[in-house]
Design a protein around this motif. Structure first.
Motif, PDB file in Angstrom:
ATOM      1  N   ASP A 138      -1.429   4.864  -3.528  1.00  0.00           N
ATOM      2  CA  ASP A 138      -0.519   3.759  -4.042  1.00  0.00           C
ATOM      3  C   ASP A 138      -0.558   2.657  -3.118  1.00  0.00           C
ATOM      4  O   ASP A 138      -0.259   2.677  -1.884  1.00  0.00           O
ATOM      5  N   SER A 140       1.652   0.655  -3.255  1.00  0.00           N
ATOM      6  CA  SER A 140       2.915   0.230  -2.622  1.00  0.00           C
ATOM      7  C   SER A 140       3.348   0.727  -1.471  1.00  0.00           C
ATOM      8  O   SER A 140       4.567   0.201  -0.581  1.00  0.00           O
ATOM      9  N   SER A 148       0.140  -4.033  -7.694  1.00  0.00           N
ATOM     10  CA  SER A 148       0.311  -2.686  -8.017  1.00  0.00           C
ATOM     11  C   SER A 148      -1.065  -2.029  -8.441  1.00  0.00           C
ATOM     12  O   SER A 148      -1.673  -2.371  -9.164  1.00  0.00           O
TER      13      SER A 148
END
Length: 493
Positions: A138, A140, A148
């Motif tokens: 991910d 993030s 994202s």
């Protein structure tokens, strides 16, 4: 043999074998064949083809054409076929055992162990293949990254793998190469060692009978100069998995071009005996580690470094153990635990090492007598660094014992070698054991045990000239047979 293997040769005596492409056993168009002579008595075990380049080409193309379909097959379906192969090997273990004895001169008990150990190895590798998973990432988690994204990183097969097992374990070293590649979705071209090829051909037939789709596994035989160079340089070969000598690996590296290279190579493994060691345990383990299959193992103990305080006592105990456990003779007879070395060239080389050592002052504690390829289990003392036996790998039943002042000197001597496959240390002191293990330049260090490759799920690799690019052991070797493919999804807010 039995009717189960009737397709792989012409049923004559001695049998003339075929090569294997696209699930078919085919007689070679080549007028060249190779007689496989038993090291036991020089009798002809069988005759294998020296395939043509066109026939080797057909094997590679067959593997290439079959690979995608095999990769797309469900993992559990691949695993079921591989388990069937293991079951067939178990059913025919006595046939494989007898071939291993006859073809490479391995003693009865060790040949039987090789065949049966291979069954467990294949089953374990098959189950490990079910757990071949990738990763999810991910964006993030990365500092300062604003977009994202999610990445799915899958492990996908390399493609076509050329597998080259060594003569000394034609079944037990061939199987992990084949299964490690197959279970992860690769196809295979097997090029067995010439001595050992007949055992390999029988194993391939059992994989065929297990239900492998055509072309997934192919097998060709021949000398390196005739077919080996063609295969290692072939543009459709994606990876080469070879166990052999450093010299062979160096040659392949220079010739192969841009391919993944997975090499398990030679060793000059040292066993270190500390003064506080259990000498009965050490002598027993070192005897097995040195003289199993007559020392013809890359993981065999090739020299012993003993602290001077216990040198004489240890040598006396080792002599007694080896004298009791290793009986030289025809390996087809169960009571004989030491057979011939693989060929005359090896016997001559060992004799040269022995003569060099004796000429420079070494002493024979046990053995030393030759009868053709048959050499008694031999222990040497009074070894100096000037002797070739202190550094070169004899691949035979001859063990130099080197006296050292302390473990620090033992580590220095061990690390001077250009090899770094395995080592072992015998001591009752855990602090000393860890200190020695951490200081040794070797892929594996055994504490109070002989050098050994297994169990076959342990990671096993080599430092320096003892390996390149490969970690053996089920999970690790299967991982080596794959590469990551990452798919990134951009997530809109």
């Amino acid at each position: 043999m039995t009717t189960i293997f009737t397709e792989i040769h012409n049923l004559q005596k001695p049998p003339v074998y075929k090569y294997f492409v696209g699930n078919q056993w085919l007689p070679s168009a080549s007028d060249k064949h190779i007689e496989i002579h038993s090291p036991i008595d020089n009798s002809i075990v069988g005759i294998v083809p020296s395939v043509t380049k066109e026939e080797a080409e057909s094997a590679v193309e067959s593997a290439k054409n079959a690979q995608k379909g095999w990769e797309e097959m469900l993992v559990h379906e691949r695993v079921e076929i591989i388990h069937k192969a293991a079951a067939l090997i178990k059913e025919n273990a006595d046939i494989l055992r007898d071939l291993i004895i006859l073809e490479i001169g391995k003693p009865f008990g060790e040949a039987e162990e090789e065949a049966l150990r291979t069954v467990d190895l294949i089953d374990y590798y098959a189950e490990e293949g079910r757990r071949l998973v990738g990763d999810v990432w991910d964006s993030s988690a990365f500092p300062g990254y604003k977009k994202s994204k999610i990445a799915i990183a899958r492990k996908v097969p390399l493609g076509v793998v050329l597998c080259i097992p060594p003569f000394n374990y034609p079944v037990n070293e061939g199987a992990p190469k084949i299964v490690g590649a197959l279970v992860s979705g690769n196809s295979v071209v097997l090029k067995p060692s010439t001595q050992g090829a007949i055992s390999s051909l029988h194993m391939v037939e059992l994989f065929r009978q297990a239900g492998l789709p055509p072309g997934v596994l192919n097998c060709v035989t021949g000398k390196g100069e005739d077919v080996g160079d063609f295969l290692i340089t072939h543009h459709l070969i994606d990876a080469i998995n070879m166990t052999g000598s450093y010299e062979t690996a160096e040659y392949i590296t220079k010739k192969a071009g841009v391919k993944k290279l997975l090499f398990g190579l030679s060793g000059k493994d040292a066993s270190i005996v500390i003064a506080d060691a259990d000498l009965d345990l050490a002598s027993d383990e070192i005897a097995k580690g040195s003289f199993s299959y007559g020392g013809q193992r890359c993981t065999g103990i090739k020299r012993v470094l003993v602290e001077e305080k216990v040198h004489d006592e240890f040598v006396d105990k080792l002599k007694k153990v080896v004298s009791k456990k290793y009986k030289l003779g025809d390996p087809r007879i169960k009571e004989n635990t030491l057979g011939p070395v693989i060929d005359d060239k090896t016997a001559i080389y060992i004799k040269e090492l022995l003569d060099d050592a004796l000429g420079l002052g070494a002493k024979i504690v046990l053995g030393g007598r030759f009868d053709g390829r048959y050499l008694e289990a031999t222990i040497l003392t009074n070894i100096s660094k000037r002797m070739k036996i202190a550094w070169e790998e004899p691949f035979g039943p001859i063990l130099p014992v080197i006296k050292v002042k302390d473990w620090q000197e033992a580590v220095l001597v061990s690390n001077e070698s250009e090899y770094g496959l395995q080592s072992s240390v015998f001591t009752r002191n855990i602090d000393t054991a860890w200190a020695v293990a951490n200081a040794l330049e070797a892929g594996s260090v055994q504490i109070n045990g002989k050098d050994a490759r297994g169990p076959d799920h342990f990671p096993f690799t080599g430092f320096k000239h003892s390996g390149l690019g490969m970690v053996q052991g089920a999970k690790y070797l299967i991982g080596e047979m794959t590469r990551y493919k990452t798919v990134v999804m951009n997530i809109k807010p």
